[in-house]
Scaffold this motif. Structure first.
Motif, mmCIF file in Angstrom:
data_model
loop_
_atom_site.group_PDB
_atom_site.id
_atom_site.type_symbol
_atom_site.label_atom_id
_atom_site.label_comp_id
_atom_site.label_asym_id
_atom_site.label_seq_id
_atom_site.Cartn_x
_atom_site.Cartn_y
_atom_site.Cartn_z
ATOM 1 N N THR A 127 54.776 26.638 32.074
ATOM 2 C CA THR A 127 55.819 27.402 32.771
ATOM 3 C C THR A 127 55.276 27.972 34.072
ATOM 4 O O THR A 127 55.893 27.853 35.132
ATOM 5 N N ARG A 128 54.102 28.586 33.992
ATOM 6 C CA ARG A 128 53.489 29.169 35.186
ATOM 7 C C ARG A 128 53.267 28.108 36.266
ATOM 8 O O ARG A 128 53.609 28.306 37.430
ATOM 9 N N ALA A 129 52.732 26.955 35.856
ATOM 10 C CA ALA A 129 52.447 25.886 36.823
ATOM 11 C C ALA A 129 53.732 25.362 37.463
ATOM 12 O O ALA A 129 53.766 25.082 38.664
ATOM 13 N N ALA A 130 54.785 25.238 36.675
ATOM 14 C CA ALA A 130 56.052 24.714 37.205
ATOM 15 C C ALA A 130 56.638 25.661 38.246
ATOM 16 O O ALA A 130 57.136 25.227 39.296
ATOM 17 N N SER A 249 63.173 35.887 40.353
ATOM 18 C CA SER A 249 61.987 35.957 39.492
ATOM 19 C C SER A 249 61.760 37.363 38.959
ATOM 20 O O SER A 249 60.768 37.615 38.276
ATOM 21 N N ALA A 250 62.651 38.298 39.294
ATOM 22 C CA ALA A 250 62.540 39.673 38.798
ATOM 23 C C ALA A 250 63.241 39.792 37.450
ATOM 24 O O ALA A 250 64.281 39.174 37.223
ATOM 25 N N GLY A 267 54.689 33.438 30.696
ATOM 26 C CA GLY A 267 53.921 32.714 31.707
ATOM 27 C C GLY A 267 54.551 32.706 33.085
ATOM 28 O O GLY A 267 53.924 32.268 34.057
ATOM 29 N N HIS A 268 55.820 33.168 33.188
ATOM 30 C CA HIS A 268 56.513 33.133 34.481
ATOM 31 C C HIS A 268 55.817 34.076 35.463
ATOM 32 O O HIS A 268 55.639 35.256 35.171
#
Length: 342
Positions: A127-130, A249-250, A267-268
């Motif tokens: 998720t973080r990488a995307a 993203s908040a 992971g975001h």
């Protein structure tokens, strides 16, 4: 053959056979992917190949006919670059073919992640990488020289922020039917502190995770395969895209919200991380990013208030619309808070 609403597959096939002989090799089937007040999107196949068709919403042909040419033009300009967009196949401005202007592009396999629940199977690391890849792709878009891809006259960047603020102020006035504490204060504060825009770039206008297609490659990396929904694109201030991405993203911290976001997914990255990554990768000054993020909160508050207004008039039906009105004060509060924190 069953035709999806708004798309006569026989007429489409005949037009494609005339304009692109040999492209279609069998009977066409099609289904509506997205519908509503926005442009309509269809998946079409001849059994061997797949394409996507975009046309204006039913009954709104004149108001949005120009969108088709603009959308087709921007993806045609960007396709030869390293910005991932579907390959354009054909633009048709003749309304007699399917009842409205339309364009055809390649079908790109991938997933538009819309909710925390849809991201959950990826796990925190993927998720973080995307999401970080979303920032990197935005940097690539903003690095494109508009003139070099035939888009030098795609918009009017002079006075862009002032026009945007006035435009959304007019939208707000058109849907006012209740007291919204703080919204006039937010609009006035934004107007007092307009930042000086950097050099103009191609701006997407609605850049977020569910407007791109993500697919995991053979090496296990989730990559953005296509940016979609270019109907709000223009030439303007690139930081408006960054502010909007930061806003989306908040975390809303509102249980059962009728607006789904991916920000709560494990992971975001946080808005601050995304802004920092954009600054490092693009080399742009983001010191005024609080203004752009607050403007994004204001813009979405206006959009949501418009939806709530139509709901109160009985013009919008469906699950969740009865709760949209509750969100507007939350967005106003976030906008004011963002400006105060700087």
């Amino acid at each position: 053959m069953s035709h999806p609403p708004g798309l006569d597959l026989d007429q489409l096939r005949a037009h494609l056979d005339r304009e692109r002989p040999g492209l279609v090799t069998g009977p066409l089937t099609g289904r509506l992917i997205e519908g509503g007040r926005s442009n309509l999107t269809y998946a079409v196949s001849d059994g061997a190949s797949k394409w996507v068709v975009r046309r204006p919403p039913l009954g709104h042909v004149l108001a949005t006919a120009h969108d088709m040419k603009r959308e087709h033009r921007v993806i045609a300009g960007l396709h030869p670059t390293n910005v991932p967009v579907p390959e354009p196949v054909l633009l048709c401005e003749d309304e007699d073919v399917v009842g409205a202007p339309f364009y055809v592009m390649e079908f790109v396999d991938g997933t538009p992640y819309r909710t925390e629940q849809e991201l959950a199977p990826l796990g925190p690391e993927r998720t973080r990488a995307a999401v970080l890849g979303l920032v990197d792709t935005l940097v690539d878009l903003h690095a494109v020289d508009p003139a070099a891809v035939g888009l030098g006259d795609f918009g009017r960047p002079e006075g862009f922020l002032d026009r945007q603020l006035r435009r959304w102020g007019k939208q707000l006035d058109a849907s006012r039917n209740r007291d919204l504490p703080g919204i006039d204060e937010l609009q006035a504060a934004l107007g007092r502190d307009l930042p000086a825009s950097p050099a103009p770039t191609i701006v997407h206008g609605d850049y977020r995770l569910d407007n791109v297609l993500v697919r995991q490659d053979a090496d296990g990396v989730d990559r953005i395969k296509a940016i979609l929904d270019w109907e709000m694109s223009t030439l303007g201030d690139p930081l408006t895209d960054v502010g909007l991405l930061a806003m989306y993203s908040a975390k809303l911290d509102m249980s059962g919200s009728p607006i789904s976001t991916t920000a709560e997914a494990a992971g975001h990255p946080s808005p601050a991380e995304l802004i920092q990554r954009y600054a490092e990768r693009s080399g742009r000054d983001v010191s005024a990013i609080a203004w752009y993020t607050a403007f994004a909160w204001f813009k979405l508050a206006v959009i949501l208030e418009g939806i709530h207004y139509r709901y109160t008039l009985g013009q919008t039906v469906g699950a969740g619309f009865d709760r949209i009105g509750e969100l507007v004060p939350v967005f106003i509060e976030h906008g004011l808070g963002t400006l105060k924190q700087g």
